[in-house]
Design a protein around this motif. Structure first.
Motif, PDB file in Angstrom:
ATOM      1  N   GLY A  21      15.942 -14.543   1.654  1.00 22.37           N
ATOM      2  CA  GLY A  21      15.633 -15.422   2.777  1.00 22.37           C
ATOM      3  C   GLY A  21      16.060 -14.918   4.131  1.00 22.37           C
ATOM      4  N   LYS A  22      16.697 -13.755   4.182  1.00 22.99           N
ATOM      5  CA  LYS A  22      17.139 -13.225   5.477  1.00 22.99           C
ATOM      6  C   LYS A  22      15.952 -12.625   6.231  1.00 22.99           C
ATOM      7  N   PRO A  23      16.002 -12.631   7.570  1.00 27.04           N
ATOM      8  CA  PRO A  23      14.941 -11.974   8.342  1.00 27.04           C
ATOM      9  C   PRO A  23      14.878 -10.492   8.010  1.00 27.04           C
ATOM     10  N   ARG A  24      13.684  -9.921   8.094  1.00 25.12           N
ATOM     11  CA  ARG A  24      13.540  -8.490   7.865  1.00 25.12           C
ATOM     12  C   ARG A  24      14.214  -7.720   8.996  1.00 25.12           C
ATOM     13  N   PRO A  25      14.878  -6.606   8.695  1.00 24.16           N
ATOM     14  CA  PRO A  25      15.539  -5.814   9.739  1.00 24.16           C
ATOM     15  C   PRO A  25      14.585  -5.314  10.813  1.00 24.16           C
ATOM     16  N   ASP A  26      13.301  -5.098  10.456  1.00 21.92           N
ATOM     17  CA  ASP A  26      12.350  -4.574  11.431  1.00 21.92           C
ATOM     18  C   ASP A  26      11.721  -5.663  12.294  1.00 21.92           C
ATOM     19  N   GLY A  27      12.063  -6.928  12.041  1.00 24.84           N
ATOM     20  CA  GLY A  27      11.552  -8.021  12.854  1.00 24.84           C
ATOM     21  C   GLY A  27      10.196  -8.555  12.449  1.00 24.84           C
ATOM     22  N   TYR A  28       9.578  -7.967  11.459  1.00 23.18           N
ATOM     23  CA  TYR A  28       8.258  -8.411  11.006  1.00 23.18           C
ATOM     24  C   TYR A  28       8.409  -9.758  10.304  1.00 23.18           C
ATOM     25  N   THR A  29       7.641 -10.741  10.717  1.00 19.95           N
ATOM     26  CA  THR A  29       7.798 -12.089  10.203  1.00 19.95           C
ATOM     27  C   THR A  29       6.722 -12.440   9.180  1.00 19.95           C
ATOM     28  N   ARG A  30       6.948 -13.540   8.490  1.00 21.71           N
ATOM     29  CA  ARG A  30       5.956 -14.017   7.531  1.00 21.71           C
ATOM     30  C   ARG A  30       4.651 -14.366   8.246  1.00 21.71           C
ATOM     31  N   SER A  31       4.751 -14.893   9.448  1.00 23.03           N
ATOM     32  CA  SER A  31       3.545 -15.189  10.225  1.00 23.03           C
ATOM     33  C   SER A  31       2.790 -13.916  10.586  1.00 23.03           C
ATOM     34  N   ASP A  32       3.528 -12.867  10.993  1.00 19.63           N
ATOM     35  CA  ASP A  32       2.889 -11.586  11.281  1.00 19.63           C
ATOM     36  C   ASP A  32       2.121 -11.093  10.059  1.00 19.63           C
ATOM     37  N   HIS A  33       2.785 -11.140   8.919  1.00 19.56           N
ATOM     38  CA  HIS A  33       2.205 -10.648   7.670  1.00 19.56           C
ATOM     39  C   HIS A  33       0.937 -11.414   7.325  1.00 19.56           C
ATOM     40  N   LEU A  34       0.992 -12.729   7.444  1.00 19.79           N
ATOM     41  CA  LEU A  34      -0.165 -13.559   7.123  1.00 19.79           C
ATOM     42  C   LEU A  34      -1.340 -13.234   8.034  1.00 19.79           C
ATOM     43  N   TYR A  93      11.369  -6.626  -1.273  1.00 20.02           N
ATOM     44  CA  TYR A  93      11.760  -6.887   0.119  1.00 20.02           C
ATOM     45  C   TYR A  93      12.038  -5.608   0.891  1.00 20.02           C
ATOM     46  N   ASP A  94      12.187  -4.486   0.208  1.00 24.24           N
ATOM     47  CA  ASP A  94      12.405  -3.204   0.883  1.00 24.24           C
ATOM     48  C   ASP A  94      11.106  -2.441   1.138  1.00 24.24           C
ATOM     49  N   VAL A  95       9.992  -2.987   0.688  1.00 21.53           N
ATOM     50  CA  VAL A  95       8.699  -2.347   0.919  1.00 21.53           C
ATOM     51  C   VAL A  95       8.237  -2.657   2.344  1.00 21.53           C
ATOM     52  N   VAL A  96       7.837  -1.610   3.066  1.00 22.31           N
ATOM     53  CA  VAL A  96       7.254  -1.805   4.395  1.00 22.31           C
ATOM     54  C   VAL A  96       5.792  -2.207   4.208  1.00 22.31           C
ATOM     55  N   PRO A  97       5.405  -3.384   4.670  1.00 19.91           N
ATOM     56  CA  PRO A  97       4.029  -3.844   4.445  1.00 19.91           C
ATOM     57  C   PRO A  97       2.986  -2.900   5.031  1.00 19.91           C
ATOM     58  N   ILE A 127       7.660   2.610  -3.445  1.00 21.85           N
ATOM     59  CA  ILE A 127       8.481   3.013  -4.591  1.00 21.85           C
ATOM     60  C   ILE A 127       9.536   1.960  -4.898  1.00 21.85           C
ATOM     61  N   ALA A 128       9.952   1.185  -3.883  1.00 29.61           N
ATOM     62  CA  ALA A 128      10.949   0.141  -4.104  1.00 29.61           C
ATOM     63  C   ALA A 128      10.445  -0.938  -5.050  1.00 29.61           C
ATOM     64  N   ALA A 129       9.124  -1.106  -5.126  1.00 28.83           N
ATOM     65  CA  ALA A 129       8.565  -2.115  -6.017  1.00 28.83           C
ATOM     66  C   ALA A 129       8.832  -1.788  -7.480  1.00 28.83           C
ATOM     67  N   ALA A 130       9.023  -0.511  -7.781  1.00 32.08           N
ATOM     68  CA  ALA A 130       9.266  -0.101  -9.171  1.00 32.08           C
ATOM     69  C   ALA A 130      10.571  -0.676  -9.706  1.00 32.08           C
ATOM     70  N   THR A 131      11.496  -0.995  -8.811  1.00 31.79           N
ATOM     71  CA  THR A 131      12.767  -1.594  -9.223  1.00 31.79           C
ATOM     72  C   THR A 131      12.899  -3.028  -8.715  1.00 31.79           C
ATOM     73  N   GLY A 158       0.826  -1.199   0.000  1.00 30.09           N
ATOM     74  CA  GLY A 158       0.000   0.000   0.000  1.00 30.09           C
ATOM     75  C   GLY A 158       0.860   1.248   0.000  1.00 30.09           C
ATOM     76  N   VAL A 159       0.197   2.370   0.031  1.00 30.73           N
ATOM     77  CA  VAL A 159       0.861   3.673   0.106  1.00 30.73           C
ATOM     78  C   VAL A 159       0.067   4.523   1.077  1.00 30.73           C
ATOM     79  N   SER A 160       0.755   5.289   1.907  1.00 30.06           N
ATOM     80  CA  SER A 160       0.099   6.190   2.845  1.00 30.06           C
ATOM     81  C   SER A 160       1.031   7.352   3.136  1.00 30.06           C
ATOM     82  N   LEU A 161       0.512   8.338   3.836  1.00 28.77           N
ATOM     83  CA  LEU A 161       1.354   9.486   4.166  1.00 28.77           C
ATOM     84  C   LEU A 161       2.522   9.096   5.063  1.00 28.77           C
ATOM     85  N   ASP A 162       2.381   8.008   5.821  1.00 31.58           N
ATOM     86  CA  ASP A 162       3.485   7.563   6.676  1.00 31.58           C
ATOM     87  C   ASP A 162       4.182   6.323   6.129  1.00 31.58           C
TER      88      ASP A 162
END
Length: 425
Positions: free
Chosen positions: A306-319, A269-273, A261-265, A252-256
């Motif tokens: 395959g590395k963990p996200r730097p912010d600690g957000y996991t695949r389980s969190d995302h799901l 994995y650099d997109v904050v969910p 924009i990372a998806a354009a390239t 998504g996109v929001s003011l915060d």
């Protein structure tokens, strides 16, 4: 930024309850991205051209290891297994059909059904035979008719499989990739969309002639803020020939949160969910197409090799976060009938193996055994399916965005309220 995995909504969060026995839980994959041993096609040529970061090679070898992947899906309790039947594989030259390759797909369908799962068959996931490429691909006026010859052959063969059908995967993204890699020019894009529309409408009718109860759709790539404009090229022209609309939601996109924009390239994995964006996407189409069943055909989170996200957000969190917001959309009136996790394994992400989306991770470039290793989300998905959703007291790890721009202005006005509500329609 505070670690997202530790971020919880401070106020009580509204909840919608389980999704119900009629809701379809699934996993997804595609032909070229996972099969390996690729025949001559537009994408085999793109991969060999030097224009991609990685060559496709044998990918994760679904062609020979499909049994393990299907069994793994069944063990999670999923209802639907999505895969693609590759035109380039079954029709290697005009008028020539490869029965050995059809036998492979016969067994894929048989194995899916033996577990009580429904096959979701994609007829076109961005790949066409080399002989079509030699004629000009979707710029050639013969391509829609050639496409229909193959599609009708496939549909005739699997008309009794109880399949859910996807005609074209993400038509606008399909055209964008063709322009990027030289399959068509910018000036050819309208011609390509005309061909996709004509082919979709014709095969929709053919499927329903053979199986009046079949469910036929196409899945769109949801691009925040501009999706309505993109719909004019395909979705708006086939709505009377859709039994459901598939929505692929990744960011998504929001003011915060402008990280999309990372998806354009292709740095997904650099997109904050932004999980609440799936709510706004579903509600946008609920408002636009009242009564149209909606199916989340793809949703998942890539990690960087395959590395963990730097912010600690996991695949389980995302799901769990995304399932929570799907429940909210259903509660607020959207007829959401199913959800597929993308994908059952890591695969070839259209030029690179770096983004890892798999519930099962596979080191395609470095592990000759192509071992499937379960991520944390396998157990989470199994539990989520068994429970029909997330627990009643679940609090999303990532809170609603501040002024979501997924569907402005409605999504902005509804975002970030004190109780976590995204608002109704």
């Amino acid at each position: 930024m505070v670690a997202l995995a530790a971020t919880l909504l401070a106020a009580p969060v509204a909840h919608a309850g389980p999704l119900g026995d009629d809701f379809l839980w699934g996993v997804a994959t595609s032909g070229f991205q996972s099969e390996g041993s690729s025949p001559d096609s537009n994408w085999a040529r793109y991969s060999a051209s030097g224009k991609t970061h990685d060559k496709v090679g044998d990918s994760v070898d679904f062609r020979h290891r499909y049994g393990e992947d299907i069994d793994n899906a069944a063990a999670m309790g999923v209802d639907v297994f999505r895969f693609g039947i590759e035109w380039a594989r079954v029709q290697p030259s005009p008028g020539t059909w490869d029965e050995a390759e059809f036998a492979y797909y016969d067994d894929v369908v048989r194995r899916i059904r033996s577990h009580g799962m429904t096959p979701m068959i994609t007829l076109d996931h961005w790949v066409y035979p080399g002989w079509i490429a030699d004629r000009g691909g979707w710029a050639d006026p013969r391509t829609p008719d050639d496409w229909l010859v193959n599609a009708e052959k496939v549909v005739d063969r699997y008309k009794d499989a109880g399949a859910i059908w996807i005609t074209f995967n993400e038509p606008t993204a399909y055209a964008q990739k063709e322009m990027t890699f030289g399959g068509i020019s910018l000036g050819d894009a309208p011609k390509m969309f005309d061909g996709l529309v004509r082919a979709h409408r014709a095969i929709y009718d053919r499927i329903h002639q053979l199986d009046p109860t079949a469910r036929v759709g196409s899945n769109l790539a949801f691009i925040p803020a501009v999706f309505g404009t993109l719909d004019r090229s395909f979705v708006d022209r086939v709505t009377d020939k859709l039994d459901f609309l598939g929505i692929d939601y990744y960011y998504g996109v929001s003011l915060d949160n402008t990280s999309a924009i990372a998806a354009a390239t292709d740095r997904f994995y650099d997109v904050v969910p932004q999980p609440d964006g799936i709510y706004h996407a579903l509600m946008a189409y609920h408002r636009k197409l009242p009564g149209m069943p909606l199916y989340v055909v793809e949703n998942g989170m890539p990690t960087d090799d395959g590395k963990p996200r730097p912010d600690g957000y996991t695949r389980s969190d995302h799901l769990r976060d995304h399932v929570y917001w799907i429940e909210r959309a259903r509660e607020d009136g959207a007829d959401v009938i199913g959800y597929n996790y993308w994908s059952i394994t890591d695969n070839y992400e259209w030029g690179t193996y770096r983004p890892r989306f798999g519930l099962y991770t596979v080191d395609a470039l470095t592990d000759s055994t192509l071992t499937r290793r379960a991520t944390d989300a396998v157990a989470t998905y199994r539990t989520t399916i068994a429970d029909g959703g997330v627990p009643a007291d679940y609090r999303p790890v990532i809170p609603p965005a501040f002024c979501s721009l997924v569907d402005p202005p409605a999504s902005c006005l509804a975002s970030g309220s004190s109780n976590g509500s995204a608002g109704g329609s």
